[in-house]
Each structure stands twice: as structure tokens, then as C-alpha cells.
Scaffold this active site. Structure first.
Site, PDB file in Angstrom:
ATOM      1  N   GLY A  69       0.812  -1.213   0.000  1.00 31.78           N
ATOM      2  CA  GLY A  69       0.000   0.000   0.000  1.00 31.78           C
ATOM      3  C   GLY A  69       0.848   1.266   0.000  1.00 31.78           C
TER       4      GLY A  69
ATOM      5  N   LYS B 291     -11.506  12.865  14.999  1.00 26.85           N
ATOM      6  CA  LYS B 291     -10.210  12.291  15.377  1.00 26.85           C
ATOM      7  C   LYS B 291      -9.281  13.402  15.869  1.00 26.85           C
ATOM      8  CE  LYS B 291     -10.359   8.832  11.678  1.00 26.85           C
ATOM      9  NZ  LYS B 291      -9.864   8.605  10.293  1.00 26.85           N
TER      10      LYS B 291
ATOM     11  N   ARG C   8      -7.299   3.426  18.359  1.00 25.75           N
ATOM     12  CA  ARG C   8      -6.691   4.659  18.879  1.00 25.75           C
ATOM     13  C   ARG C   8      -7.304   5.161  20.173  1.00 25.75           C
ATOM     14  NH1 ARG C   8      -6.682   7.575  13.114  1.00 25.75           N
ATOM     15  NH2 ARG C   8      -4.855   6.572  12.199  1.00 25.75           N
TER      16      ARG C   8
ATOM     17  N   CYS D 235      -2.990  11.118  10.665  1.00 29.41           N
ATOM     18  CA  CYS D 235      -1.945  11.948  10.054  1.00 29.41           C
ATOM     19  C   CYS D 235      -2.103  13.437  10.375  1.00 29.41           C
ATOM     20  CB  CYS D 235      -1.936  11.738   8.543  1.00 29.41           C
ATOM     21  SG  CYS D 235      -3.575  11.749   7.791  1.00 29.41           S
TER      22      CYS D 235
ATOM     23  N   ASN E 257       2.304  13.431   4.688  1.00 30.31           N
ATOM     24  CA  ASN E 257       1.304  12.608   5.370  1.00 30.31           C
ATOM     25  C   ASN E 257       1.647  11.133   5.366  1.00 30.31           C
ATOM     26  OD1 ASN E 257       0.697  13.113   2.504  1.00 30.31           O
ATOM     27  ND2 ASN E 257      -0.973  11.672   2.799  1.00 30.31           N
TER      28      ASN E 257
ATOM     29  N   ARG F  99     -10.251  17.894   1.600  1.00 30.31           N
ATOM     30  CA  ARG F  99      -9.343  17.257   0.640  1.00 30.31           C
ATOM     31  C   ARG F  99      -9.132  18.210  -0.540  1.00 30.31           C
ATOM     32  NH1 ARG F  99      -6.901  12.748   2.093  1.00 30.31           N
ATOM     33  NH2 ARG F  99      -8.873  11.735   2.567  1.00 30.31           N
TER      34      ARG F  99
ATOM     35  N   HIS G   8       0.075  16.974   3.762  1.00 33.47           N
ATOM     36  CA  HIS G   8      -1.080  17.714   4.254  1.00 33.47           C
ATOM     37  C   HIS G   8      -0.625  19.097   4.739  1.00 33.47           C
ATOM     38  CE1 HIS G   8      -3.276  14.106   3.892  1.00 33.47           C
ATOM     39  NE2 HIS G   8      -3.374  13.735   5.153  1.00 33.47           N
TER      40      HIS G   8
ATOM     41  N   GLN H  17      -5.808  18.597   2.707  1.00 32.27           N
ATOM     42  CA  GLN H  17      -5.222  17.257   2.740  1.00 32.27           C
ATOM     43  C   GLN H  17      -5.015  16.644   1.359  1.00 32.27           C
ATOM     44  OE1 GLN H  17      -7.671  16.416   6.780  1.00 32.27           O
ATOM     45  NE2 GLN H  17      -6.608  14.629   6.029  1.00 32.27           N
TER      46      GLN H  17
ATOM     47  N   SER I 114      -3.087  11.204  -1.274  1.00 36.50           N
ATOM     48  CA  SER I 114      -2.365   9.992  -0.868  1.00 36.50           C
ATOM     49  C   SER I 114      -2.819   9.499   0.502  1.00 36.50           C
ATOM     50  CB  SER I 114      -0.855  10.232  -0.877  1.00 36.50           C
ATOM     51  OG  SER I 114      -0.537  11.376  -0.114  1.00 36.50           O
ATOM     52  N   GLY I 115      -3.448  10.375   1.274  1.00 35.54           N
ATOM     53  CA  GLY I 115      -4.023   9.934   2.545  1.00 35.54           C
ATOM     54  C   GLY I 115      -5.105   8.890   2.364  1.00 35.54           C
TER      55      GLY I 115
END
Lengths: 341, 341
Positions: A13, A213, A100, A129, A316, A235, A242, A156, A159-160
Site C-alpha cells: 500500500g 479524530k 486509537r 496523520c 502525510n 481534501r 497535508h 489534505q 495519498s491519505g
């Protein structure tokens, strides 16, 4: 000296690839890197320090002999495979959102709350991130002036979302140049030449999970149940890194900008780029592949008694994901905390 | 019925083109539109209601017989030519930054402070694009709950810089697809796949002129010397429509979100797009060529007693520039305020 066997789950990934690249440069005494991924990728190869490594399937039995397993294969994979990895003896460093906020799971940014890692029970979570880069930049100021409230708007990179999102932006831009209809599958709307105020799913309170988050993880990582975070996560058509427009209010008076610059520039993991007369400030396109959190546009917010505005950019996939995970592994080894409590 | 002769200065620019398109649809009784531009463009044609119109040079003598001159040819042109236009009998509606903060010049958003236009002395200023859309969205809330402080981060389109910037983004994206070096001339840094925290020049206090416009113009337009605005202005690779992440704190308690939605949706010039479960929120790429200010992501900010977060998008060339200017002209005619005081 003992050498460690490191598993990388989701090795093909976007983040997994960066984990391998980061491990190549790591000071960890590595005996072996074991790349794991879904069954469909079994036997494919990835490269590590010039050698091809064959992908193994991430499944029961695959974690035997692995000391540290870096997970970046999404929430479902983490939920399913991390108990197996722990049972087979690996310490899991998990990049997903799965654990988390679990009270028993340390949520660690090595520059911010390294001590939290010590009491792990075989699993340490890597924060989101956007949260990581915000807190690396803000921790030195929070320590000295106590931040009461953060208002943050993010910019952002695709690629996140992963490799398919990078491909989607590429394909949309190519279709645009060719005058064709823009293909769309990853995002609910066109991302090329657009801004999407929507990252992760929406919650009852009108915020996205991504935004919450930033609120919840900040409180846990700083171990400060009073700090307030008001986020908007967006985004934009950037491939990597980011950016964040951050406004803070502190309890104590802030010093002159020159002193703030010095504090930030001396902080671990932070680099100030702030020479606006020479048009120098952090920008995503030029910071791909870097390891620090870059801070610029540092200026007093004169609309509150003690306020500051900052512009914060970081890769990120590196500090926002792979690098932070590897740094947690390095921390555990260096401090001899691998066994946990 | 008297019919008006309307001059458009900078008729071949990005905003000038939109001014002509907006005038085409205007209810103003128009006798003639006179497109004016730099000498190099003399004799070239633009189209108005299907007819070609020849560009005249914007210079002394060119404004005789013109009732209303819409200026959008930059600050220098406005400083030089607007006194001439006024002397020759035209009322100037100026889109540049040249006169906005002059005490004798009304700074007008027709939905927000129409009455201010009445006392003009032959010149009315059109506010900055980012300020216009922010205030159209916030005015109905300010009237009812008194906004004390705004923290805003912008996501601005390249068309705000002009036609050359649109071309630059196009060329950079094309070069990227072809694997060539990205050409750069308009912006100090690459704009494709980047975010530039730099719009207009930098001031002593670390803010850009663009950011301070949002602070100063807001106070003037709302006639509120106490309202606070803490802005970060950022250019992103979007062709058209500016977006803004806006956080407000009000003096009075805010009602439920449903009531806020209703207030906004009933306000002049505002349309709410806010059905997040169906992935509906305002986005720049889908709002090109529209006339309203679109508001979404409306949610309480629970980090302060009375706070709200909003996402606001509008076409920077239309409501942010050309349309607002034409609306000022319509206001003057409709109210019979053309003669001023």
C-alpha cells in the site's frame, strides 16, 4: 546484539511502501523485514535495501517469530489480524483508526508523548496523520503557554486515501487535458480542480470522523481533557503532504514572534520555514519525502489576548504515518520497552 | 424610460468578461455597453447580446457620455483613470483595492449594506472577493446573534489572479501529464498540486494584504468597529470559485442548526447545500458560473459557548467581482441614487 524481525502488514500500500523505505534508513538493528499483504499479492516482491522480498499472506501463523508488526492495511485488517499477531508474540504498531481511542492502547507521537508507549499491552496506535503534524508543531507551545483552543482547517493530499486515490487524481487530470469526461470511483465527487469538505464519514453532530479524530486524539495524546479543537477537514488536489491553517489561543501570554520561531525550530521534529519577504513558507509540493513537520506564516492573532496563527505542512505518508510508526518501534527498542507492562 | 450607457474598463480581462456576461442578463435599462481596455487591445471585439463590440482605449475622453463605468483593470488603472471617468460624468464602480478603505468611498455588498451606496461621491468600491462571499453568508447571523470573532481559512481559485494564472495552471497540469518541466511565471511557486499560503503581498505584521482586506473590509461593510477577523488566505489549484472554512463566535446564543439553515436559506443571495448524508455540500468545481453564495457543513462549534462552523463557496468572478459590481449599478438605478450626494 539482538536483531529484530519486523513485519509490515499492507506492504504494497501507499503507507506500507513508505514503511519499507523508512525502515531502510532506520537505525533499528534489523535481522529481517517480512512484507505481508492480502492473499492476492502473495509471491509478488517488494524491495528492501536492494534485495527483493517476497510478499507473504497476512494470516494466522504468519506472525510467528516477528518481534514488531507495523500495520497499515486498514481498520478491518487491524481488527482481525492484530489479536493474532499479538498472540503469536509480535508487538503491533497500528496505523489504523481501530484502536486509537481504546483506553488500554497508548496513542503515541514520539516527539510529543513518548512515555505513553512504555505501558503498552502489545499494541500501540499511530495517530491520524492530521493530528500528528498538528501536535508535533504545537507541543512546544502547549508546554510553555498552555493552549486552550485550536481552530484548524486542513488542506489534505489524496495519498491519505491510498494508491487508488493518487491514481484517480492522475487520471482525472489526464482526462481534463485530453478533453475527456473525468473518471471517478474513489471519491464521491471530482477531486481534480476541486475542494472536498468531506474526509471519512459523517457523524450525528455534523462533523466527519476525520474532524473528530483531531479533537479526540489531541486530548488523549496531550493528556489534556480540557483542550478544545474545532476542525474542518478538506481534501484538495495535492498528491502528497497535508497542510493546515492553525489558530491557537493560549492561557499564558505569548512572547515575541522571534522567540516563538526559536522555540519551534529547536523542538524535536520541527523545522521553521518562515521568510515571507523572500516568499519562503512550507508548501506541500516541495516537501514530499521529507521527515519533519514544517511551520511557517507564524504571526500573532491580534483578535484575542493570546493568539497565534500558523501554517503547518508535513508529508502525510512519512511523519503522518510510516515514519511515526517506525519511530515508535525505534523508541521501544531504544528504551527497552518492547515487552510492555 | 432613460437608458444607461455602461462602460466596462478591463473588458478583456477575467472579471471584465464576466461583467459583460452579467450585464447581458441584467434588468438594467441599457442603451449601450462600451468596452474599454488598454491601447494594445483597441479594435479587438468582445461579444454582447450576440453583437460584436469594438474595444476602445480607456483614456481621457473615453468616458464622455458614459453613465456608469465598471472598473476591473487593476489598482494602477483605477488610480489613474477613475478621476478622469468621474470628471467626465461617469459614476465609477471600482473592483480594485485602490479606494476601498478611503473614508469617502462606500464599500458595498448589496445584500449586506445597500444603504451605504446612497452617499457616494461618484465612486463606489467593490469589496475583495473573499470578503464578499464571507459577509453575504454571515450577515443574516450577525444581524440576529452579533458575531464577535471570525477565524477563516480560504481555499482560493487561480482565476482571482486573472487570465494568465488560469493559463499557468492549465500549462502546468499539461506539462505534468507530458512529463515535462512545469512552466512558471505568474506565481512565485508551482500552483498545480500545491497550496500557496500567500495571496497578494506581505505586510509588516506577517499577514498578507489579502488577509488584512478581510479584516478591514469586514469592519467597514458591517459598520462594526469591534468585530474581529483572523484570516489565513491560501491559493489552491482550483480554476474558479473560492471556498472558505469559517468559524464564528457570537454574542447571543445560537438556535438549533435547523433554524440556522432556514435563516441562511431565506437570506438574500444565499443558498444552503447541506445534506451530508447524501454527500451534498458546496464545492468549487460544480458552482462555476453561479450567482449565489453557497453554505454547507453547518455545525455547532462546541469548543466555545456560542460557536458555529461553516463552509462557504461562491464564484469569485461572479458574486466575488462582476456580479457584485453590476448589482451595485442596479441598486443605484433602482433607488435613483446615481447622482449621489
Amino acid at each position: 546484539m539482538y536483531k529484530y524481525r519486523i513485519g509490515v502488514v499492507g506492504a504494497m500500500g501507499a503507507v506500507g511502501t513508505e514503511m519499507l523505505a523508512t525502515l531502510e534508513k532506520s537505525t533499528l538493528p534489523i535481522a529481517e523485514v517480512i512484507p505481508l499483504d492480502v492473499k492476492e499479492n502473495e509471491g509478488k516482491t517488494v524491495s528492501f535495501r536492494g534485495q527483493p522480498l517476497k510478499i507473504k499472506t497476512a494470516e494466522k501463523g504468519a506472525f510467528k517469530g516477528i518481534d514488531i508488526a507495523l500495520f497499515s492495511a486498514g481498520e478491518t485488517a487491524s481488527l482481525h489480524l492484530s489479536p493474532i499477531a499479538r498472540e503469536e508474540g509480535a508487538v503491533v504498531i497500528d496505523n489504523s483508526n481501530a484502536f486509537r481511542m481504546e483506553p488500554w492502547v497508548p496513542l503515541v507521537v514520539p516527539e510529543v508523548n513518548p512515555e505513553a508507549a512504555k505501558a503498552h499491552k502489545g499494541l500501540i496506535a499511530n495517530p491520524n496523520c492530521s493530528t500528528i503534524q498538528m501536535l508535533v508543531a504545537l507541543k512546544p507551545l502547549h508546554d510553555r503557554y498552555k493552549i486552550k483552543r485550536i481552530v484548524v482547517a486542513t488542506y489534505q493530499a489524496v495519498s491519505g486515501t491510498g494508491l487508488l486515490a493518487i491514481e484517480e487524481l492522475n487520471k482525472q487530470v489526464e482526462a481534463y487535458i485530453l478533453g475527456k469526461e473525468l473518471p471517478r470511483s474513489v471519491y464521491p465527487h471530482q477531486i481534480a480542480f476541486n475542494a472536498l469538505p468531506h474526509i471519512d464519514s459523517f457523524l450525528e453532530n455534523g462533523y466527519t470522523k476525520e474532524e473528530m479524530k483531531m479533537f479526540n486524539e489531541t486530548r488523549k495524546i496531550l493528556d489534556d481533557p480540557e483542550i478544545m479543537v474545532s476542525p474542518t477537514a478538506v481534501r484538495i488536489p495535492v498528491f502528497r503532504c497535508h497542510s493546515e491553517a492553525i489558530n491557537i489561543e493560549t492561557e499564558k501570554p505569548l512572547p515575541e514572534i522571534a522567540e516563538i520561531v526559536q522555540i519551534l525550530d529547536n523542538a524535536p521534529g520541527v523545522k521553521v520555514i518562515d521568510d515571507v519577504q523572500n516568499r519562503e513558507y512550507p508548501m506541500p509540493v516541495y516537501l514530499k519525502g521529507t521527515d519533519k513537520v514544517y511551520v511557517g506564516r507564524i504571526r500573532k492573532d491580534f483578535t484575542v489576548p493570546h493568539g497565534l496563527n500558523l501554517w503547518v505542512v508535513a508529508d502525510n505518508l512519512r511523519k503522518g504515518a510510516a515514519l511515526n510508526a517506525v519511530q515508535i518501534a525505534e523508541l521501544l527498542v531504544e528504551k527497552n520497552w518492547l515487552k510492555g507492562e
